[in-house]
Design a protein around this motif. Structure first.
Motif, PDB file in Angstrom:
ATOM      1  N   ALA A 230       1.003  -0.968  -0.098  1.00 52.98           N
ATOM      2  CA  ALA A 230       0.281   0.214   0.197  1.00 52.98           C
ATOM      3  C   ALA A 230       1.000   1.251   0.088  1.00 52.98           C
ATOM      4  O   ALA A 230       0.597   2.166  -0.581  1.00 52.98           O
ATOM      5  CB  ALA A 230      -0.874  -0.029   1.625  1.00 52.98           C
ATOM      6  N   LEU A 231       1.890   1.389   0.904  1.00 52.00           N
ATOM      7  CA  LEU A 231       2.884   2.558   0.378  1.00 52.00           C
ATOM      8  C   LEU A 231       3.403   1.962  -0.795  1.00 52.00           C
ATOM      9  O   LEU A 231       3.773   3.702  -1.199  1.00 52.00           O
ATOM     10  CB  LEU A 231       4.148   2.067   1.791  1.00 52.00           C
ATOM     11  N   ILE A 232       4.364   1.205  -1.305  1.00 49.81           N
ATOM     12  CA  ILE A 232       4.387   1.490  -3.159  1.00 49.81           C
ATOM     13  C   ILE A 232       3.137   2.256  -3.914  1.00 49.81           C
ATOM     14  O   ILE A 232       3.657   2.479  -5.019  1.00 49.81           O
ATOM     15  CB  ILE A 232       4.800   0.062  -2.865  1.00 49.81           C
ATOM     16  N   ALA A 233       2.405   1.589  -3.839  1.00 48.42           N
ATOM     17  CA  ALA A 233       0.985   2.001  -4.397  1.00 48.42           C
ATOM     18  C   ALA A 233       0.683   3.407  -3.973  1.00 48.42           C
ATOM     19  O   ALA A 233       0.007   4.288  -4.844  1.00 48.42           O
ATOM     20  CB  ALA A 233       0.075   1.141  -4.020  1.00 48.42           C
ATOM     21  N   PRO A 241      10.084  -1.452   8.750  1.00 46.26           N
ATOM     22  CA  PRO A 241      11.277  -1.792   9.183  1.00 46.26           C
ATOM     23  C   PRO A 241      11.869  -1.451   8.594  1.00 46.26           C
ATOM     24  O   PRO A 241      12.002  -1.817   7.080  1.00 46.26           O
ATOM     25  CB  PRO A 241      10.697  -3.341   9.212  1.00 46.26           C
ATOM     26  N   GLU A 242      13.211  -1.447   8.697  1.00 47.87           N
ATOM     27  CA  GLU A 242      14.219  -0.930   7.530  1.00 47.87           C
ATOM     28  C   GLU A 242      14.154  -1.999   6.868  1.00 47.87           C
ATOM     29  O   GLU A 242      14.655  -2.179   5.828  1.00 47.87           O
ATOM     30  CB  GLU A 242      15.718  -0.237   7.859  1.00 47.87           C
ATOM     31  N   VAL A 246      14.306  -3.102   1.874  1.00 46.03           N
ATOM     32  CA  VAL A 246      15.832  -2.408   1.812  1.00 46.03           C
ATOM     33  C   VAL A 246      15.750  -2.787   0.701  1.00 46.03           C
ATOM     34  O   VAL A 246      16.040  -1.105  -0.945  1.00 46.03           O
ATOM     35  CB  VAL A 246      16.613  -3.274   2.124  1.00 46.03           C
ATOM     36  N   ASP A 247      14.166  -3.467  -0.137  1.00 46.89           N
ATOM     37  CA  ASP A 247      14.633  -3.969  -1.746  1.00 46.89           C
ATOM     38  C   ASP A 247      13.620  -2.376  -2.608  1.00 46.89           C
ATOM     39  O   ASP A 247      14.231  -2.388  -3.563  1.00 46.89           O
ATOM     40  CB  ASP A 247      14.007  -5.315  -2.436  1.00 46.89           C
ATOM     41  N   ALA A 248      13.118  -1.825  -1.698  1.00 43.04           N
ATOM     42  CA  ALA A 248      11.654  -0.905  -2.172  1.00 43.04           C
ATOM     43  C   ALA A 248      12.626   0.516  -2.559  1.00 43.04           C
ATOM     44  O   ALA A 248      12.581   1.062  -3.100  1.00 43.04           O
ATOM     45  CB  ALA A 248      11.015  -0.835  -1.748  1.00 43.04           C
ATOM     46  N   ASN A 252      14.219   2.751  -6.135  1.00 39.68           N
ATOM     47  CA  ASN A 252      13.176   4.393  -5.882  1.00 39.68           C
ATOM     48  C   ASN A 252      11.997   3.805  -5.871  1.00 39.68           C
ATOM     49  O   ASN A 252      10.928   5.361  -5.987  1.00 39.68           O
ATOM     50  CB  ASN A 252      13.498   4.584  -7.040  1.00 39.68           C
ATOM     51  N   LYS A 253      11.195   2.517  -5.823  1.00 39.94           N
ATOM     52  CA  LYS A 253       9.650   2.591  -5.373  1.00 39.94           C
ATOM     53  C   LYS A 253       9.228   2.869  -3.829  1.00 39.94           C
ATOM     54  O   LYS A 253       8.332   4.015  -3.526  1.00 39.94           O
ATOM     55  CB  LYS A 253       9.484   1.230  -5.416  1.00 39.94           C
ATOM     56  N   LEU A 254      10.450   2.828  -3.217  1.00 33.43           N
ATOM     57  CA  LEU A 254       9.865   4.239  -1.329  1.00 33.43           C
ATOM     58  C   LEU A 254      11.168   4.826  -1.056  1.00 33.43           C
ATOM     59  O   LEU A 254      12.095   4.636  -1.872  1.00 33.43           O
ATOM     60  CB  LEU A 254       9.737   2.879  -0.403  1.00 33.43           C
ATOM     61  N   ILE A 255      10.377   6.033  -0.995  1.00 32.75           N
ATOM     62  CA  ILE A 255      11.312   7.843   0.005  1.00 32.75           C
ATOM     63  C   ILE A 255      11.300   7.512   0.956  1.00 32.75           C
ATOM     64  O   ILE A 255      10.471   7.539   2.177  1.00 32.75           O
ATOM     65  CB  ILE A 255      11.162   8.783  -1.352  1.00 32.75           C
TER      66      ILE A 255
END
Length: 299
Positions: A230-233, A241-242, A246-248, A252-255
């Motif tokens: 949902a965060l990525i969307a 949690p870090e 890590v992958d996202a 650059n799917k998450l900042i």
């Protein structure tokens, strides 16, 4: 002397959520398990169950369940079984563990795999999941044998081992930041925020620390992987949690928000003083895995 088949009946009813399912688990009739509870209450002179749906233990019932969990571990440690005449005793050993959801979504499965390679009686897990701030209640009530919690103090009859810090980051997707025109942290106050459940205060702590404010615009999303997706969307922003993002972050799917702001939640492994060999092996593996995966401030 206490008849532990009576406590076994109480334990099964509470864990299975009813008399019928408990009777099936113990391979006895529903009337037989009802008689066991009646005998236990007659022996003690007070109720041990609140007849609700599902049934819940009374104060006395909680103390008995707590005691029963310690007896089970002692029997495992001594390689004996006082309930050996029940059909259920032929089943694999069941380890009931209460954990916070984010440990289960990140580092804990690696620790659980240790028992698969031990040359001993088969083991199966039953995991109960709740927020790290309240999950210890399940051990206090006698529902589980061991527990992962943010509480550093051991309960009566128990011990505690430090695991490490689970580091959380405030994150959002690029599309979310663009849609809501977020340029500085203060812009988040009026934006939708994701929380896991009513006990999840990490997002509120982030806003209080960074923006000196709070928000009532929240989405309730009680699923670790669904929370991340949902965060990525771009449904909202939140604390993740870090280890889980890590992958996202790399893709650059998450900042990360708030100038690299983080919250470190300490985690502790709670266990009974009478620790069975299987549980000691599990705890040892958990300490090894957590030392590598969780943030260790002293390293």
């Amino acid at each position: 002397m206490m008849d532990y088949q009576l406590l076994e009946a109480l334990h099964a009813i509470v864990n299975e959520g009813g008399f019928e399912r408990a009777a099936n688990k113990l391979f006895i009739t529903q009337s037989a398990i009802s008689r066991r509870i009646q005998s236990l209450e007659l022996l003690l002179g007070e109720p041990v169950l609140i007849r609700s749906k599902p049934p819940k233990p009374t104060g006395k019932g909680i103390r008995l369940l707590n005691h029963f969990q310690q007896v089970l571990q002692l029997e495992m440690e001594l390689n004996i079984d006082s309930l050996a005449d029940t059909a259920a005793s032929a089943m694999p050993i069941t380890i009931r563990l209460a954990t916070n959801r984010d440990s289960l979504a990140t580092w804990l499965p690696e620790a659980l795999s240790i028992l698969n390679g031990l040359d001993q009686q088969q083991v199966k897990f039953e995991l109960l999941v709740d927020d790290q701030s309240v999950v210890l209640n399940k051990m206090k009530s006698g529902e589980v044998m061991t527990c992962i919690s943010s509480e550093p103090n051991a309960i009566n009859g128990g011990k505690v081992s430090y695991l490490g810090m689970l580091r959380y980051r405030a994150v959002a997707s690029p599309a979310f930041l663009s849609k809501y025109k977020v340029n500085v942290a203060q812009d988040l106050v009026k934006c939708p925020c994701l929380i896991f459940d009513e006990n999840d205060n990490l997002q509120h702590q982030f806003l209080a620390d960074v923006v000196k404010s709070d928000t009532d615009f929240v989405h309730l999303l009680p699923c670790p992987e669904g929370f991340k997706q949902a965060l990525i969307a771009g449904v909202g922003y939140g604390m993740l949690p870090e280890l889980q993002c890590v992958d996202a972050l790399a893709e650059n799917k998450l900042i990360i928000l708030g100038d690299e702001y983080s919250i470190d939640v300490p985690l502790y492994w709670h266990y009974w003083q009478s620790e069975a060999p299987q549980l000691k092996a599990l705890r040892t593996q958990a300490l090894t895995v957590s030392s590598l995966r969780l943030f260790q401030p002293d390293k």
